[in-house]
Design an enzyme around this catalytic site. Sequence first.
Site, PDB file in Angstrom:
ATOM      1  N   TYR A 178       0.835  -1.212   0.000  1.00 18.88           N
ATOM      2  CA  TYR A 178       0.000   0.000   0.000  1.00 18.88           C
ATOM      3  C   TYR A 178       0.862   1.250   0.000  1.00 18.88           C
ATOM      4  CZ  TYR A 178      -3.680   3.231   1.679  1.00 18.88           C
ATOM      5  OH  TYR A 178      -4.570   4.268   1.817  1.00 18.88           O
ATOM      6  N   HIS A 233      -2.981   7.501  -1.096  1.00 19.72           N
ATOM      7  CA  HIS A 233      -3.808   8.331  -0.213  1.00 19.72           C
ATOM      8  C   HIS A 233      -3.011   9.137   0.807  1.00 19.72           C
ATOM      9  CE1 HIS A 233      -6.933   5.050  -1.186  1.00 19.72           C
ATOM     10  NE2 HIS A 233      -7.178   6.098  -1.954  1.00 19.72           N
ATOM     11  N   ASP A 288      -9.902  10.787  -3.550  1.00 16.62           N
ATOM     12  CA  ASP A 288     -10.455   9.560  -4.128  1.00 16.62           C
ATOM     13  C   ASP A 288     -11.956   9.451  -3.902  1.00 16.62           C
ATOM     14  OD1 ASP A 288      -9.125   7.768  -5.723  1.00 16.62           O
ATOM     15  OD2 ASP A 288      -8.762   6.297  -4.152  1.00 16.62           O
TER      16      ASP A 288
END
Length: 683
Positions: free
Chosen positions: A169, A172, A263
């Site tokens: 990951y 964001h 997002d």
Amino acid sequence: MTAYDILFEPVQIGPFTTKNRFYQVPHCNGMGYRDPSAQAAMRKIKAEGGWSVVCTEQVEIHATSDIAPFIELRIWDDQDLPALTRIADAIHEGGGLAGIELAHNGMNAPNQLSRETPLGPANLPVAPDTIAPVQARAMSLQDIEDLRRWHRNAVRRSLEAGYDVVYVYGAHGYGTPHHFLSRRYNDRTDAYGGSLENRMRLLRELLEDTIDEVAGRAAVACRITVEEEIDGGITREDIEGVLRELGELPDLWDFAMGSWEGDSVTSRFAPEGRQEEFVAGLKKLTSKPVVGVGRFTSPDAMVRQVKAGILDLIGAARPSIADPFLPNKIRDGRLNLIRECIGCNICVSGDLTMSPIRCTQNPSMGEEWRRGWHPERIRAKESDSRILVVGAGPSGLEAARALGVRGYDVVLAEAGRDLGGRVTAESKLPGLSAWGRVKEYREAVLAELPNVEIYRESPMTAEDIVEFGFEHVITATGATWRTDGVARFHTAAMPIAEGAQVLGPDDLFVGRLPDGKKVVVYDDDHYYLGGVVAELLVQKGYDVSIVTTGSQVSSWTNNTFEINRIQRRLIENGITRVTDHAVTAVGVGGVRVKDVYAGLERDLDCDAVVMVTARLPREELYHDLVARRDAGELASVRGIGDSWGPGTIAAAVWSGRRAAEEFDAVLPSNDEVPFRREVTQLA
């Protein structure tokens, strides 16, 4: 053959083949490690609904990745495996592949629970979502080696827990690989800083470690920022360079924006498919399948994404929350029965307030385990009772829908011509047209239920109801906006001079506008409506100031990721913001305002005031019916929605569902908890 067949083609992801192109990307839910059984039930239902891959939220891999007070999953050590295994098993039982998003949150982790020192590429304050008086320590080479080992341990545990897709990951603004990749955070001069090749080094190493550890037993996915949308952040040039170098390493690329806010922009501020401009063309740089999001609600838009070569898999968080059965409904041609996401982000507020996820369209969201609710199924009726629902706003529509699906004979009586109540009124305001889907979905279902009768322009009194022979009544008569200033700051009516022009949102809903040109909006509600009302008045040609007791206009929208865009919109529209002030008196030609901290007062000139403060429930009919029930003329009476307790549209819809679920049910006493809980076992 149908136009949507392409959405049901399989896609190869590492050693697995998906059953279709629908992919529930990782999303938070406010339940995390505290409510794993609830989360497992929620994810299982999505798999049942046709999502081929169903992922967890971010899962903290180590105590240095602690983002308390937010409640996410953890994989710190083996103690966390039973909860994670339960979720994976549930997804498999539902028929989906289980994905896990392993996250080291680095500079987004203040470690308030673990009290470990945050780690990042540089000596900087923790960011972006948590403001705390703590800084991240610039990671040494040994720290980086430790991080790689922690991540590898988490991969091994993920396989043990039964996950099919394992994430690295870096999106964001959260994952440590994001912080290393971004020049905004990475000012290093060693092998992990400077050039793009160096800044992507940690990402490469984590991917290679993960691929080595899974050894073909799971697919490896990488969720990566494609655009940070901030000065000095990750750019298109950066992500293209990453894909040219690393594009063939993982089995799947999951493209995301540089912030969760970016997002998950609300429908008020962005259309469906907003991310396309940032994602288009990236798929050409890798042979591996790519997934992306865009609040996709239209099957036609989904098909275009695939045919245009933008995405291989249709990613969704919010649309999968609004309708867990969206894929199956498209497959079966039941498009009119899709609960389309309205983009209100009330789901996001669950995570931001550390409470179980909720949804305006889908009241069963978050209630699958603790109350046993299902988005598509509800137990059959238990009697031949006939039920009157008075009021066709969001709560009344949902109560009538759910009772009708149960099989009861239902009469829905609406005093006006239009159904939808506040939803119909508010969906006409600037940016809120998508909210009309709350009404449209329920109208579509009701149209297919022969056991539900709808009567428009049918105001009802208690005498009418008794005379018509109804025994069971649900009142959903809504609420009225106050115009006396009562809300949070004032709990008693403020002084209002005779002849002063004071309106409320209800006036604007019916087209009643202020006289004059200068208007003050007083917002002591703090959700979206104050800012929307101010925007509406500007569009009508008024000179508008907005006074609020909050430090920002519509301050609660921090929990729906709108607060920054709202301030920008107000500034762009020339609206004067007077924050940290309360209106204390309304005169003819002006208002008096007071600083909420120092108590200093001053006057503002205006021709009219619009109060966005508190609401009063329309409960007169309910109380009249209770008296009739107590006199033996009715069997049951129940108040729901805003007429019971004014709140959000999501709360009203949920209230309607609860009334339908509990009708004819044996209910616990008021002294008992009315839902299941997971209670921590003492060591």
